[in-house]
Design an enzyme around this catalytic site. Sequence first.
Site: not given
Ligand code: AMP
Length: 140
Positions: A33-34, A96, A102-104
Amino acid sequence: MKYDSTNIFGQILRGEVPAFVVDEDEFTLAFMDIMPQARGHTLVIPKEPAVDIFDISEKVLARLVLQTRRIAVAVDKAFEPDGVSIVQLNRSAAGQTVFHLHFHIIPRWNRGELKQHGAIQSSSKALENNAQLIRKNLKE
Ligand code: AMP
């Protein structure tokens, strides 16, 4: 909500946007996650287009969950946190922000709050180092 393939994870899957990849198999991709909420915050996504957990085939969901645990084991070994959160959000009301399932995987320490969700971008060097550390701890 209908799946929109222009989302950022769709772009990563097509190689249009770079990612700090940890592992890839036939059904899934894992990458850093960036904007990590903690050091080592990793995401695992299906290659199948799916908005959220309600939108995916059972076959791929099973593979995704198994792969999430496999990556979490490596994250746990790599960073030796006090705990590990595995989190999955469905729809805006639940927080979201990217509409590709996606899973964190988020390492947790007894001391230290989580950083804000999707807020502060990490350096490329830190993300690559962390991805490398996880890769080293991945079992075949
Ligand atoms: P969610 O809120 O569960 O949909 O999480 C989306 C996640 O994607 C967040 O934790 C962001 O930090 C992450 N994210 C957004 N853009 C990117 C990217 N280009 N590469 C990796 N992670 C990302």
